[in-house]
Design an enzyme around this catalytic site. Structure first.
Site, PDB file in Angstrom:
ATOM      1  N   VAL B 131       0.843  -1.185   0.000  1.00  0.00           N
ATOM      2  CA  VAL B 131       0.000   0.000   0.000  1.00  0.00           C
ATOM      3  C   VAL B 131       0.881   1.239   0.000  1.00  0.00           C
ATOM      4  O   VAL B 131       1.807   1.341   0.799  1.00  0.00           O
ATOM      5  CB  VAL B 131      -0.911   0.018   1.243  1.00  0.00           C
ATOM      6  CG1 VAL B 131      -1.809   1.243   1.218  1.00  0.00           C
ATOM      7  CG2 VAL B 131      -1.746  -1.252   1.320  1.00  0.00           C
ATOM      8  N   CYS B 132       0.593   2.169  -0.902  1.00  0.00           N
ATOM      9  CA  CYS B 132       1.346   3.422  -0.905  1.00  0.00           C
ATOM     10  C   CYS B 132       0.484   4.505  -0.274  1.00  0.00           C
ATOM     11  O   CYS B 132      -0.458   5.008  -0.893  1.00  0.00           O
ATOM     12  CB  CYS B 132       1.732   3.823  -2.321  1.00  0.00           C
ATOM     13  SG  CYS B 132       2.753   5.290  -2.320  1.00  0.00           S
ATOM     14  N   LEU B 133       0.780   4.805   0.946  1.00  0.00           N
ATOM     15  CA  LEU B 133       0.029   5.830   1.662  1.00  0.00           C
ATOM     16  C   LEU B 133       1.073   6.661   2.409  1.00  0.00           C
ATOM     17  O   LEU B 133       1.913   6.100   3.119  1.00  0.00           O
ATOM     18  CB  LEU B 133      -0.956   5.154   2.639  1.00  0.00           C
ATOM     19  CG  LEU B 133      -1.869   6.066   3.450  1.00  0.00           C
ATOM     20  CD1 LEU B 133      -2.804   6.840   2.533  1.00  0.00           C
ATOM     21  CD2 LEU B 133      -2.695   5.250   4.439  1.00  0.00           C
TER      22      LEU B 133
END
Lengths: 105, 203
Positions: B131-133
């Site tokens: 996840v790219c957060l």
């Protein structure tokens, strides 16, 4: 009808306990890093008091000294700038201010 | 005045007789009460690390609303749990996505690790589930908590960010042809094989 009471009790204290309460002069209740109370101590310590005090940044945000030192240490290790964990301003310790409470001698 | 005489002797006999009474007295003294509690926790062998203490507080504050549901596969281990996100609007509406959270030893100085277990076609989540957060990486700060991360995940479903993609193909399509992107997402939600990747039927 007139009732009147008059009693004299002869009391002498044989022993007494002094009880005192202290608390840190901080605006928030808990440290934002560990979420534990300032009047308790950081999770690495067991005894509240001068050895586990709160500290202030120039931004006026308060954390346990040990929590913020850990935070700054990890920031250095990971080559990140030393910032306030709350507002991301550059972290600078604020000088302690003289106590505001009236001191009695 | 007799009470006064009795209390110290009672305190001396504290470990054996009348623990409750002794604890009551310690509680009056404040600090001692806290220390007594800590001592008993140690005796039962449940000394918690700073990260575990912090995660306990986070869990007490959890509030995913109706969109996120948190479960603990092992109730004795609070450092590993699952979050089911069911977006109520946006492209992925109606589907359920399972995320696993693992809390590192240095939490909250290090961010939680989040993996998406359900295959998803999303600009910011790759097919391996990474996840790219921002708040899981460069923008993490120790005052954030698990709630903040869950809100961040929910936000990704409402508002994908093609400027910071993990699935570059999905991000490109999202940027260049949003209606085609929407159709592609619909297809993956119904279950399909796309470029050799199998998407489970979710709706």
């Amino acid at each position: 009808m007139h009732l009147s009471f008059s009693a004299s009790i002869d009391v002498s204290s044989r022993r007494w306990h002094g009880v005192a309460v202290w608390k840190w002069d901080v605006n928030e209740d808990v440290c934002g890093i560990c979420r534990l109370a300032f009047d308790a101590c950081c999770p690495d310590c067991t005894v509240p008091g001068d050895n586990c005090s709160p500290v202030w940044g120039q931004c006026n945000h308060t954390f346990h000294m040990h929590c913020v030192l850990k935070h700054l240490q990890f920031a250095t290790q990971q080559n990140r700038p030393q910032q306030c964990p709350l507002c991301r301003q550059e972290w600078q310790f604020r000088e302690a201010q003289p106590a505001t409470a009236e001191e009695d001698d | 005045m007799e009470v006064d005489e009795e209390t110290p002797s009672n305190a001396a006999a504290q470990p054996k007789a009348g623990e409750e009474k002794a604890a009551g007295k310690l509680h009056v003294l404040g600090i001692g009460g806290r220390r007594a509690k800590r001592g008993s926790a140690k005796a039962t062998g449940t000394k918690k690390t700073p990260g575990e203490i912090r995660i306990q507080k986070d869990i007490a504050d959890l509030d995913g609303g109706s969109v996120a549901e948190i479960t603990f596969p092992n109730p004795n281990n609070l450092t590993s749990f699952k979050v089911k996100v069911q977006p109520d609007s946006g492209f992925w509406k109606g589907a359920s996505y399972h995320f696993t959270f693992s809390i590192p030893a240095l939490y909250p100085h290090d961010p939680p690790k989040v993996l998406c277990e359900t295959k998803i076609y999303h600009p910011n989540i790759n097919l391996q589930g990474n996840v790219c957060l921002n708040i899981l990486r460069e923008d993490w700060k120790p005052v954030l908590d698990i709630n903040a991360v869950i809100y961040g995940l929910i936000y990704l479903f409402y508002e994908p960010n093609p400027e910071d993609p993990l699935n570059h193909e999905a991000a490109e399509l999202y940027r260049d042809n949003i209606s085609q992107f929407e159709r592609t997402v619909k297809r993956t939600l119904a279950g399909c094989v796309m470029h050799g990747e199998t998407f489970q039927r979710l709706i």
